[in-house]
Design a protein around this motif. Sequence first.
Motif, short mmCIF file in Angstrom:
data_model
loop_
_atom_site.label_atom_id
_atom_site.label_comp_id
_atom_site.label_asym_id
_atom_site.label_seq_id
_atom_site.Cartn_x
_atom_site.Cartn_y
_atom_site.Cartn_z
N UNK A 360 28.70 50.90 33.63
CA UNK A 360 28.61 50.17 32.36
C UNK A 360 29.96 50.15 31.65
N UNK A 361 30.29 49.02 31.05
CA UNK A 361 31.56 48.88 30.33
C UNK A 361 31.42 47.77 29.31
N UNK A 362 32.31 47.82 28.31
CA UNK A 362 32.30 46.77 27.30
C UNK A 362 32.89 45.48 27.83
N UNK A 363 33.79 45.60 28.80
CA UNK A 363 34.41 44.42 29.40
C UNK A 363 34.92 44.77 30.79
N UNK A 364 35.12 43.75 31.61
CA UNK A 364 35.57 43.94 32.99
C UNK A 364 36.80 43.07 33.22
N UNK A 365 38.00 43.66 33.08
CA UNK A 365 39.23 42.86 33.18
C UNK A 365 39.38 42.11 34.49
N UNK A 366 38.83 42.64 35.59
CA UNK A 366 38.97 41.97 36.88
C UNK A 366 38.36 40.57 36.84
N UNK A 367 37.32 40.38 36.05
CA UNK A 367 36.69 39.07 35.95
C UNK A 367 37.69 38.05 35.40
N UNK A 368 38.43 38.45 34.38
CA UNK A 368 39.43 37.56 33.82
C UNK A 368 40.52 37.25 34.85
N UNK A 369 40.90 38.27 35.65
CA UNK A 369 41.92 38.06 36.67
C UNK A 369 41.47 37.00 37.68
N UNK A 370 40.23 37.13 38.16
CA UNK A 370 39.73 36.16 39.13
C UNK A 370 39.54 34.79 38.48
N UNK A 371 39.09 34.79 37.25
CA UNK A 371 38.92 33.51 36.56
C UNK A 371 40.23 32.77 36.40
N UNK A 372 41.29 33.49 36.04
CA UNK A 372 42.62 32.86 35.86
C UNK A 372 43.19 32.37 37.18
N UNK A 373 42.77 32.99 38.28
CA UNK A 373 43.33 32.61 39.58
C UNK A 373 42.91 31.21 40.01
N UNK A 374 41.83 30.71 39.43
CA UNK A 374 41.33 29.40 39.82
C UNK A 374 40.55 29.42 41.12
N UNK A 375 40.34 30.61 41.69
CA UNK A 375 39.60 30.72 42.95
C UNK A 375 38.10 30.82 42.68
N UNK A 376 37.34 30.43 43.68
CA UNK A 376 35.89 30.59 43.58
C UNK A 376 35.57 32.08 43.58
N UNK A 377 34.68 32.49 42.69
CA UNK A 377 34.30 33.90 42.67
C UNK A 377 32.90 34.09 42.11
N UNK A 378 32.29 35.20 42.50
CA UNK A 378 31.01 35.65 41.97
C UNK A 378 31.22 37.01 41.32
N UNK A 379 30.34 37.38 40.42
CA UNK A 379 30.34 38.73 39.87
C UNK A 379 29.25 39.53 40.57
N UNK A 380 29.54 40.82 40.78
CA UNK A 380 28.65 41.67 41.58
C UNK A 380 28.42 43.00 40.89
N UNK A 381 27.43 43.07 40.00
CA UNK A 381 27.04 44.33 39.39
C UNK A 381 26.05 45.07 40.31
N UNK A 382 25.39 46.10 39.78
CA UNK A 382 24.46 46.84 40.62
C UNK A 382 23.27 47.37 39.86
N UNK A 383 22.20 47.64 40.61
CA UNK A 383 20.97 48.18 40.01
C UNK A 383 21.12 49.64 39.63
N UNK A 384 22.16 50.33 40.16
CA UNK A 384 22.35 51.76 39.91
C UNK A 384 21.11 52.57 40.27
#
Length: 502
Positions: A360-384
Amino acid sequence: MTIQLLPSPKEISIRAGTFTLDGATQIVIAAGAGADVFRAARQLQAEIANRAGFRPAILKAYCPPSAENRILLVCGEEQAAAFGVDPLRVDAPQATASQAYALSVEPSGALLYAETPTGLFYAVQTLRQLVRLHGPSVPALIIRDWPTMPYRGLMLDVSRGKVHTLDTLAQVVETLSHYKLNVLQLYTEHTFHFPTHPKIGADAGSLTSEDIVALDQVCQAHHVELMPNLQSFGHAHNTLILPEYRHLAETDALWTLRPDSEETYNLLNDLYADMLPAFSSKTLNIDCDETYDLGKGASRKLAKQIGVQRVYLNHILRVRELAARYGCTIQLWGDILLHSPELIGELPDDVTLLCWDYEPADTYPAIETFGRSGRRFWVCPGTNSWNALFPRLYGANVNIRTMVREGAAAGAEGVLNTDWGDAGHYQPLGLSWYGYIYGTAQGWTGGATEPDAFDAALGPLFFGPAHDRIMQALHQLAQTNTLANITHPNRCNTVLALFDEP
């Protein structure tokens, strides 16, 4: 009146009155409707029979024989014209328009409309939920709905101690497609029967090509894409531990395949040739995460010449070429590329990156990195759910919802919710249903579903009449993970105390 559905519809308008189903109610599908529409009609018929005690007849017709007491399943403008009804327009974004649907309930009957069989399938799932909640007296309303994320998936680990049976996997598909999940992956390191390399996965409960073909048919019937998944770099221990393949290891850790040997790519080509024909999907998850020992053994000299990150990138490009031989594009976990994000731009446009994080986190900086790259991406959290006696539910809820919300804002095409089997896959499937459905619901709404609203809907829809006591017990068990010194990253101490040597 408040109506709690899962996932929450984009637009819902409650109107006066109810549509009362009875033994004379008919479910009418168009003469030109295909087998998938008939299957959806059968699902609705069974739901009504289970909740109301009678089974409406399904009628395939050129036009409805009656203007009253009917449920019309209409796919496209041509069928709408034949039935003499106006298409219910849905102003959905282009990326998800093929999954959009509209549902109108009036005292005289119900109209389910979509442009595609997939959209019509989702309309049926929504009406099934209304019947489950209200029985034969369905409230009058209009729903227009579509998903925020085109892909809403689940990845099940079948490589770390537990391989689900075909019956169980079919149950997962049938259950989660009702909540509008549309992707399933089986995380595979070695647990597939490879005819050209039969010692890999031997005596491990491995799935066969026949199993996958059968499961693929179940998935197609429920508008779910069964995507192949095979570790193709790291996490190769179960293969490299075999004497025949140890020479392909990067180091004595027997963890990562060596990228400096052509035999590595011959092996991967063989495995793809054995595995991929069983799948109708042309999207292959090659994984390739956590290559801890890359550049420290067999490829050390190459890594010194061009850098370990470029060794990694070159491997991905080679594997992409192998997958293309079988008509597949690839996905891969994005953790290694985050060490050198400038290399992301060198990937071909058809590669999809999987941005994973399970805490758990307030934000996930990697998402912004992938978003800025312009590449296709999915987010992958978990059920824990893994490494715990009971899921770390509240952390998982934050993880899933925040990743989906930030992913949707950054342009992610999908969510792949994960249920790992770390350290032996202790968790029974029953402990993960909450997380599975939560991930699917958030993917549909783009992370807009509040946890309390989710609980209010899940209880009666999934657990039935005893839902109050079940939901209370569920949260009492979840609270055990909030006790001092219990929860740590990726595990809970309760598992160490009761399953492992303390």
